[in-house]
Structure formats: C-alpha cells, structure tokens
Design a protein around this motif. Structure first.
Motif, PDB file in Angstrom:
ATOM      1  N   UNK A   1       0.837  -1.201   0.000  1.00 24.92           N
ATOM      2  CA  UNK A   1       0.000   0.000   0.000  1.00 24.92           C
ATOM      3  C   UNK A   1       0.872   1.251   0.000  1.00 24.92           C
ATOM      4  N   UNK A   2       1.891   1.214   0.850  1.00 24.04           N
ATOM      5  CA  UNK A   2       2.806   2.349   0.943  1.00 24.04           C
ATOM      6  C   UNK A   2       3.555   2.543  -0.387  1.00 24.04           C
ATOM      7  N   UNK A   3       3.897   1.438  -1.038  1.00 30.64           N
ATOM      8  CA  UNK A   3       4.562   1.514  -2.351  1.00 30.64           C
ATOM      9  C   UNK A   3       3.698   2.286  -3.347  1.00 30.64           C
ATOM     10  N   UNK A   4       2.399   2.007  -3.333  1.00 32.92           N
ATOM     11  CA  UNK A   4       1.499   2.685  -4.273  1.00 32.92           C
ATOM     12  C   UNK A   4       1.427   4.175  -3.955  1.00 32.92           C
ATOM     13  N   UNK A   5       1.382   4.496  -2.656  1.00 34.14           N
ATOM     14  CA  UNK A   5       1.356   5.908  -2.255  1.00 34.14           C
ATOM     15  C   UNK A   5       2.655   6.586  -2.706  1.00 34.14           C
ATOM     16  N   UNK A   6       3.784   5.910  -2.443  1.00 36.47           N
ATOM     17  CA  UNK A   6       5.091   6.466  -2.820  1.00 36.47           C
ATOM     18  C   UNK A   6       5.196   6.683  -4.324  1.00 36.47           C
ATOM     19  N   UNK A   7       4.681   5.743  -5.085  1.00 38.39           N
ATOM     20  CA  UNK A   7       4.743   5.854  -6.541  1.00 38.39           C
ATOM     21  C   UNK A   7       3.917   7.051  -7.015  1.00 38.39           C
ATOM     22  N   UNK A   8       2.767   7.230  -6.402  1.00 39.46           N
ATOM     23  CA  UNK A   8       1.929   8.380  -6.769  1.00 39.46           C
ATOM     24  C   UNK A   8       2.657   9.685  -6.469  1.00 39.46           C
ATOM     25  N   UNK A   9       3.200   9.782  -5.252  1.00 36.00           N
ATOM     26  CA  UNK A   9       3.936  10.999  -4.881  1.00 36.00           C
ATOM     27  C   UNK A   9       5.094  11.215  -5.864  1.00 36.00           C
TER      28      UNK A   9
END
Lengths: 329, 293
Positions: free
Chosen positions: B198-206
C-alpha cells in the motif's frame, strides 16, 4: 458534393498504409505552457524523406519543445503531427522503434557504465529481440567509439563521451528517422566532425535525419534542408539552395576611398552601404553590377577589387532570428 | 567513431515496415528495473542497516535475557526459541525503518528517472507510460520484500546460532514443529510485504508529482509516520481502521493456532483499497504529464 470529395481527399490514411513522402509533418503545432507562455506557435514542419534537415534557432526559440512534442513527451496545445506517416502521439508505440532520438542532451544513470545504460534502454524496446541485445549495444558503442569506455561509470564520462553515448542510444537499432537535439553540444571540433560523419553515414544508409542546432555552421555542411525557428515560430523552411536564394546578392568593393564609393552606391539606389576597414558592402537589389563598376570608375573611385557575393548563411541566420543576448520570455 | 558496420543507424527492414511489438509479460524491462533497484548502493546500504537490527537484538538478548513481558513483543520468547528473533526484528523495524526503506525506493521510482532525465529516454524507446508505471510498482514491491526477507533471514540465522531451535510454542500456547513454524514465518514475510505494498502505491503516486526524488521520498515517509501517529491517538479511533498502517502489526495473528484469518483479511483488504486508489492516481498523473525534464 465537391466539399464531400475534398473531405475524402484529405482524410487521414491509415497508419503506415501510405508511402509517406514526408518523414515529419506538423500542422499548426502549438504549445502553450500552463503559465501562458507560448513556446511553440503554429509550426508547420515538412521534413522530406531522406533529407538531412537542420532545425535551427537560437537557444529558447522553441526547438526543444517542438522536438519533445514530435516524440510525444509533451502534449501539444493545438495542431497535429505525424512521424513517418503515423499520427502522433497516438501511434507512438508503433512508430518510435523506428525513430532514434536524442532529446536535450544525453541523460543516463550516473552510477551505471555506458554499456549497462544502453542495455537498460534496450530492455525497454519490445520490438527488438532480447537475445541480441548485447550485440546491438556493443555495435552501437563501437559505432560512436566508446567500446573502450563501455564499463566505465557514466558519471566519469567527459561531456564529449556523454554526448556520444546519447548518440549510441539513438543508433541502437537501424532507424528510418533520427531526431537529434543539439548532438554537437559540448563537443570539440574533432567530435563535431565525427558527429557530422555519423549523420552523413546514417543519411547514406537511407535514414532521414532531423537535427537541431543553434549553430548553423556546425551542420551547414551536412544539411539538405533547413527550418529556422525564432520566438516559437518557424520563420523559414526550405532546401539549402532556397535558403541561399532567400538572401539577396550584395556587392563588396575594396577601395582606398570607401566614403566616396558609398556615396556612389547610394546614388545608384542599392541597399544601405556599410563601411568596412578597406572598402564598402551593400545589397545590390536590382542594380546591375557592371553599372556599379562603371559609375565608380566615372567618379574616380579606385577599385582594387569588386566582388558580387551572397552573404554567408550565418549572417542570414542572424538576420532571420535576430541578434543579441535578450532572453525571450 | 568507426565506420565499421552499416547495420545500425540506417534504414530498418523496409520503408514503412511497421515494428512488430511483442505482447505478454515484459520481463526484460522488469529484470532491468530489479537490477537497477537491487544494485544501487544506497538501497544496498539500507538493506545492510536493516540487517543490523536482528544481530543487535540477538546479541543483546543473549547477553542479558529480558524478563517476561519486557521490551517489544516476542522479545522474551527469543531465549526459548531463536525463530522468534525473526518476529521481534520485524516488529521493531515495521513502524519506522522498513517504511523508510520502502519510501526511498518508491519515492525514487519515477521522480528519480525524471530528475536525471532518463524518463524521457525510456519514453522515446518507447516504453509506454502504463508499462513503466507497472514495472516501477513491481520493482518497489520486490524491494519491500527483499528488505523484509533480508531481516528475516538474518534473524533466522542469528537465532539459530545464539538460541535453542526446537519445537515452537505459539502465542496461543500450542506447540508446533520448527519446520511448521518456518512456514508460518514465510507467511509472516508475505503478509509484511503485502502491508508495505500500500505504501509503495502511495510512494509511486507521490513520485509522479515531482522531479525531486528526495522530496518524494520524504513526503512518502512523512505520510507513513502521520498514519502511525494518527493510529496511536485513541480519541480518533473511528478513523483507525481506514489508516494504511493500522493493520501492519497484525502479523502476530499468524503465530496463533488457529490462525486469526479475520484480522489478516482486513489488513490485506486495507492495502488493496490503498493500491486501488493510488496506482490509478499515479497512472492518471503520469499519463497527462508533460515530460520537460
């Protein structure tokens, strides 16, 4: 009825179906950045197949933004464009494998070697057989003379080596079109010559070469066509002879009495004479050159030498794009 | 520059011969991405730092055994079975160091390429933006797994060296064989990786929002910490179930008999929702982005 026929005539042929005569065409290509700045203003490029097209203009004239739009990196605000007869940016995945590109200088991972960097880019090409990737990369490195530095980290490369690696990336595969943005930037005269040779080679092998530069002299020798950008507009486009023809003839007179000579020229109705250290130069306009000679002699102006010439392209280029250090917003 | 082989630079197969694209799984670019992420010195240093923790904890516990209930969860069990060192280390690292490492990798993903300009090179190869995002996301998740797995392996080895390794008594009191417990450890590893996805997806978006990788990394790490702080404030416990960090520690459910599947399912679902929100957001952002770097 007529209108309908015209519509069908103009209808876009399917991608790749037409033996397109143009390698690049743009119609009213425009880019307005969010700030409101118009970087590229209704540019209509027409780059013939097989040509070496010099895309000229001072820094900040919109060349790089145009190239970014051509390759689909930046979306156009208005206008359409085709590469090799394929609508862009929609057909990008189909046509870009046939296009080798270097955009705004080389860009690679600093901590990877030259070969690893090329392998990285090659791995992204879904149209290239993976088995031969090493061969492709080594061949491209050899072609730009980087075989010896293949393992060296990119960050240790000199500017010239970086530029060569950028070219190697564009030459990873046989291409129908090369789009090179300032490939001679940062190269020494020797390197510049080598790049010119590469362009010539690629052209001989049948590729269309679209090369941008802010220095006309660097690419003048290899170009068959030129487009000149200024303030986001295409102010000239045509073959090199056409560009030369666009410049009028002028007369250069060597004399010990430049003031007297310039007075004679003024009376004859030439362009405004410009004084030079040992003579005078003026646009001829419609004045025949033999009349100039006769009048000068009649007025007792000694003529050591009288030459009718065309201004060199550099001067013409400056004339088209303006001179000076002003940065145009 | 030699003028040797006329194979490159010239015309391809024939005029207007369309390039044939391969379909299906794209392993070449993915492998290249893994090499890039896993060979990068900074990332290796992060993994090395993570691996220090199980060693540190192991040696400390060996030197002076903790009283029952002292320190982080599972710590007191380490003396009875070395396998618990794996769980202790993950418990210690999951709140901060693991998310930090994951923030670094995922924040770097797109912004890093944009920053050095390789993003434009990849896109003109051409790599489609969708494909690039997919490969970047997969790379970040694999990096998360490698981080957690490295900690687990080091914990396992140190545990074997310093502590007994017989049958394992689970939190529920049941005793299972060491081999069975290893399977549980593997499940824990899978769950922890899923929690970081989940954090990976957030990081990728940022990462698609900026061309400054360090900014994307920091922002992602801050988001993780904010989520954890919010999760620790009881007055807002109504929002706790929606925080992506809330189910991170539920991996203890795997160490019960029977396994507390319900808590695990909730955790996986939470991450799934975050991925389903932030991956499309990253896609939309990258798709419409002008690549001017």
């Amino acid at each position: 009825m007529t209108a309908e026929v015209r519509v069908t005539d103009r209808a876009e042929p399917q991608a790749g179906a037409r033996p397109a005569t143009a390698a690049i065409t743009t119609t009213g290509l425009t880019k307005r950045f969010p700030g409101g700045q118009v970087a590229v203003d209704a540019v209509d490029l027409d780059v013939p197949r097989g040509s070496v097209y010099g895309f000229l203009g001072p820094n900040g004239s919109g060349k790089t933004t145009t190239i970014r739009m051509l390759l689909g990196l930046v979306g156009a605000t208005a206008g359409t464009h085709e590469l090799l007869g394929v609508q862009m940016p929609r057909g990008g995945l189909d046509v870009l494998p046939r296009v080798g590109a270097l955009v705004e200088g080389p860009a690679f991972h600093p901590y990877l070697g030259g070969r690893d960097n090329l392998l990285r880019l090659d791995s992204g090409d879904r149209t290239a057989p993976g088995r031969e990737s090493r061969q492709r990369v080594d061949l491209a490195l050899e072609r730009v003379g980087l075989s010896a530095a293949a393992r060296k980290r990119y960050r240790k490369y000199s500017l010239g080596m970086r530029q060569r690696l950028g070219l190697a990336a564009a030459l990873l595969r046989p291409r129908d079109l090369l789009v090179l943005d300032e490939p001679t930037n940062g190269l020494d005269p020797q390197g510049t010559r080598e790049v010119r040779n590469l362009l010539r080679e690629a052209s001989t092998e049948g590729a269309t070469v679209f090369v941008s530069s802010h220095l006309l002299s660097e690419i003048e020798q290899v170009c068959t066509h030129v487009g000149v950008m200024s303030h986001g507009r295409l102010v000239f486009q045509g073959s090199l002879p056409e560009l030369r023809a666009a410049a009028g003839l002028r007369v250069r007179i060597e004399t010990t009495r430049p003031e007297a000579a310039s007075e004679v020229l003024r009376r004859l109705g030439t362009g405004k004479p410009e004084l030079r250290p040992n003579g005078v130069v003026a646009e001829l306009g419609t004045v025949p050159s033999d009349q100039v000679t006769a009048e000068l002699v009649a007025h007792g102006v000694d003529v050591r030498q009288l030459v009718v010439e065309r201004p060199d392209l550099e001067e013409l280029f400056v004339g088209l794009t303006g001179e000076g250090f002003d940065v145009d917003e | 520059m030699s003028t040797s082989d006329a194979l490159i630079g010239g015309r391809s197969a024939g005029p207007d011969a369309p390039a044939v694209r391969r379909h299906g799984l794209d392993l070449r670019l993915f492998r290249s991405e893994l090499r890039l992420v896993l060979r990068r010195r900074r990332n290796l240093a992060l993994i090395a730092v993570l691996c220090c923790f199980p060693v540190l904890i192991g040696v400390a516990v060996r030197a002076s055994a903790p009283a029952n209930g002292d320190g982080p969860p599972f710590l007191s069990q380490v003396t009875s079975n070395g396998l618990f060192l794996v769980f202790t280390a993950l418990t210690v690292l999951l709140p901060f160091f693991l998310p930090l490492a994951v923030s670094v990798a995922s924040g770097e993903a797109v912004a890093g390429e944009a920053n050095i300009g390789t993003l434009r090179s990849l896109l003109v190869v051409p790599v489609s933006r969708t494909r690039l995002l997919g490969v970047k996301y997969a790379g970040s998740v694999v990096f998360s797994f490698v981080c957690a797995a490295s900690v687990a392996v080091v914990g396992l080895v140190v545990g074997l060296l310093l502590f007994p390794h017989g049958d394992v008594t689970l939190l529920s009191g049941t005793t299972i064989s060491y081999a069975d417990a290893l399977w549980r450890a593997l499940l824990v590893l899978g769950y922890v990786t899923a929690m970081l996805a989940g954090l990976c997806a957030i990081g990728l978006f940022v990462s698609t929002l900026t061309e400054v990788p360090i900014g994307a990394m920091a922002a992602t790490a801050v988001l993780a910490i904010v989520s954890e702080i919010a999760d620790s404030i009881p007055q807002i416990n109504a929002v706790h179930p929606y925080l992506f960090s809330h189910p991170w520690m539920s991996f203890g459910e795997l160490l019960r008999s029977p396994i507390g599947w319900h808590g695990l399912q909730t955790g996986l679902l939470t991450q799934l929702v975050y991925v389903a929100i932030f991956l499309p957001a990253a896609w939309a952002r990258l798709q419409s982005k002008d690549i001017t770097s």
